[in-house]
Design a protein around this motif. Sequence first.
Motif, PDB file in Angstrom:
ATOM      1  N   THR A   5       0.813  -1.224   0.000  1.00 26.60           N
ATOM      2  CA  THR A   5       0.000   0.000   0.000  1.00 26.60           C
ATOM      3  C   THR A   5       0.848   1.277   0.000  1.00 26.60           C
ATOM      4  O   THR A   5       0.293   2.367   0.016  1.00 26.60           O
ATOM      5  N   LEU A   6       2.164   1.128  -0.001  1.00 24.94           N
ATOM      6  CA  LEU A   6       3.064   2.283   0.027  1.00 24.94           C
ATOM      7  C   LEU A   6       4.082   2.165  -1.101  1.00 24.94           C
ATOM      8  O   LEU A   6       4.393   1.066  -1.568  1.00 24.94           O
ATOM      9  N   GLN A   7       4.615   3.326  -1.499  1.00 21.74           N
ATOM     10  CA  GLN A   7       5.807   3.374  -2.344  1.00 21.74           C
ATOM     11  C   GLN A   7       6.865   4.167  -1.601  1.00 21.74           C
ATOM     12  O   GLN A   7       6.535   5.101  -0.877  1.00 21.74           O
ATOM     13  N   TYR A   8       8.123   3.797  -1.791  1.00 20.90           N
ATOM     14  CA  TYR A   8       9.206   4.563  -1.172  1.00 20.90           C
ATOM     15  C   TYR A   8      10.263   4.878  -2.218  1.00 20.90           C
ATOM     16  O   TYR A   8      10.686   4.005  -2.983  1.00 20.90           O
ATOM     17  N   GLU A   9      10.666   6.143  -2.262  1.00 17.37           N
ATOM     18  CA  GLU A   9      11.729   6.589  -3.154  1.00 17.37           C
ATOM     19  C   GLU A   9      12.819   7.252  -2.319  1.00 17.37           C
ATOM     20  O   GLU A   9      12.525   8.134  -1.503  1.00 17.37           O
ATOM     21  N   GLY A  15      13.883  10.990   1.784  1.00 20.31           N
ATOM     22  CA  GLY A  15      13.064   9.943   1.202  1.00 20.31           C
ATOM     23  C   GLY A  15      11.622  10.408   1.084  1.00 20.31           C
ATOM     24  O   GLY A  15      11.191  11.332   1.789  1.00 20.31           O
ATOM     25  N   ILE A  16      10.875   9.789   0.183  1.00 20.26           N
ATOM     26  CA  ILE A  16       9.454  10.087   0.024  1.00 20.26           C
ATOM     27  C   ILE A  16       8.661   8.799   0.175  1.00 20.26           C
ATOM     28  O   ILE A  16       8.861   7.841  -0.585  1.00 20.26           O
ATOM     29  N   ARG A  49      18.038  12.764   5.726  1.00 16.77           N
ATOM     30  CA  ARG A  49      17.897  13.830   6.717  1.00 16.77           C
ATOM     31  C   ARG A  49      16.447  14.127   7.048  1.00 16.77           C
ATOM     32  O   ARG A  49      16.151  14.704   8.077  1.00 16.77           O
ATOM     33  N   PHE A  50      15.525  13.768   6.164  1.00 17.20           N
ATOM     34  CA  PHE A  50      14.101  13.923   6.438  1.00 17.20           C
ATOM     35  C   PHE A  50      13.313  13.032   5.495  1.00 17.20           C
ATOM     36  O   PHE A  50      13.847  12.552   4.483  1.00 17.20           O
ATOM     37  N   VAL A  51      12.057  12.793   5.852  1.00 18.30           N
ATOM     38  CA  VAL A  51      11.163  11.963   5.039  1.00 18.30           C
ATOM     39  C   VAL A  51       9.875  12.743   4.793  1.00 18.30           C
ATOM     40  O   VAL A  51       9.295  13.313   5.728  1.00 18.30           O
ATOM     41  N   LEU A  52       9.462  12.786   3.537  1.00 16.21           N
ATOM     42  CA  LEU A  52       8.154  13.342   3.202  1.00 16.21           C
ATOM     43  C   LEU A  52       7.141  12.213   3.131  1.00 16.21           C
ATOM     44  O   LEU A  52       7.434  11.120   2.653  1.00 16.21           O
ATOM     45  N   LEU A  53       5.933  12.495   3.597  1.00 16.88           N
ATOM     46  CA  LEU A  53       4.819  11.550   3.520  1.00 16.88           C
ATOM     47  C   LEU A  53       3.752  12.186   2.647  1.00 16.88           C
ATOM     48  O   LEU A  53       3.202  13.243   3.003  1.00 16.88           O
ATOM     49  N   VAL A  54       3.477  11.599   1.499  1.00 16.79           N
ATOM     50  CA  VAL A  54       2.539  12.176   0.538  1.00 16.79           C
ATOM     51  C   VAL A  54       1.495  11.131   0.145  1.00 16.79           C
ATOM     52  O   VAL A  54       1.621   9.955   0.498  1.00 16.79           O
ATOM     53  N   GLY A  55       0.480  11.575  -0.572  1.00 12.35           N
ATOM     54  CA  GLY A  55      -0.542  10.665  -1.072  1.00 12.35           C
ATOM     55  C   GLY A  55      -0.544  10.643  -2.589  1.00 12.35           C
ATOM     56  O   GLY A  55      -0.572  11.701  -3.219  1.00 12.35           O
ATOM     57  N   ASN A  56      -0.492   9.457  -3.188  1.00 12.09           N
ATOM     58  CA  ASN A  56      -0.609   9.348  -4.640  1.00 12.09           C
ATOM     59  C   ASN A  56      -2.064   9.534  -5.067  1.00 12.09           C
ATOM     60  O   ASN A  56      -2.986   9.187  -4.331  1.00 12.09           O
ATOM     61  N   GLY A  57      -2.265  10.084  -6.247  1.00 15.52           N
ATOM     62  CA  GLY A  57      -3.617  10.243  -6.755  1.00 15.52           C
ATOM     63  C   GLY A  57      -4.218  11.591  -6.420  1.00 15.52           C
ATOM     64  O   GLY A  57      -3.524  12.591  -6.266  1.00 15.52           O
ATOM     65  N   SER A  58      -5.548  11.615  -6.281  1.00 14.53           N
ATOM     66  CA  SER A  58      -6.297  12.867  -6.206  1.00 14.53           C
ATOM     67  C   SER A  58      -6.271  13.534  -4.842  1.00 14.53           C
ATOM     68  O   SER A  58      -6.704  14.675  -4.696  1.00 14.53           O
ATOM     69  N   CYS A  59      -5.772  12.833  -3.798  1.00 17.13           N
ATOM     70  CA  CYS A  59      -5.785  13.422  -2.456  1.00 17.13           C
ATOM     71  C   CYS A  59      -4.721  12.757  -1.592  1.00 17.13           C
ATOM     72  O   CYS A  59      -4.135  11.738  -1.980  1.00 17.13           O
TER      73      CYS A  59
END
Length: 250
Positions: A5-9, A15-16, A49-59
């Motif tokens: 359910t997650l992707q990591y780059e 990292g995202i 140094r930090f991690v962003l947490l985002v949502g794929n798609g419309s929200c």
Amino acid sequence: MNFKTLQYEQYPCYGIVSLDIPDQKNAMSPEMLSDLHSFFNTTPSAETRFVLLVGNGSCFGAGGDLKSMFTMNAIDAEQVSKLAHDAFGLIAKYPVPVVAVVHEYAIGGGFELALACDMIFATSDAWFSLPELKFNMLPGGGGTVRLPLAMGHRQAFWHLISGNKISVETALLHGIVQKIVARETYVAESVEILQKILLPIEKEAIASMKEVFSQVEPRQNKAFESEARHFSHLLETYAKQKIEKFLNKE
């Protein structure tokens, strides 16, 4: 790391993590909670140094997975709530800053996840909501605890009871959101801001600050236990009728 359910780059200094069930608007399923728990239970690479947490798609995230909730009994529901508390609680112990970058909206479990992060950046059109009481239940992922800590008892009480949208401007005013970023470039802009602020600071100094912050509210554990207990009871006793009506409208 492989997740369902997650992707990591991984990038040179950050990292995202992307919530990645776009066809379900990144609904917070038990499987996603398990994936989040697994991710934040690991140690980041030395260069991160930090991690962003985002949502794929419309929200960013559309809340809890109501279909899975409808099939839960009280024991299952309490276990899922405790899994959410454990998974989100690991963010406070994660040694580098975790920043939620919200576009469009973060509702229910999505908002609870964002509230568990060290900071929230949001696009200018973003909004937030904890609408669970409209279904005769409480938030189950820490929202009943973290929202009052973020915006004060009375404001949190109002937004929980009403389920009203919290605009990005209101969220900024009350310290829920730290930065408003452009919708077209929200990830790149967030990275630029964080690199400018965080990279000059020693990694160990930030980790030390996070460790102190994680010990500021010792009563939270009892509050989370109470939330899990009431969430499970209300879901089984009162909420399923409203959830069924909602699902039948889809």
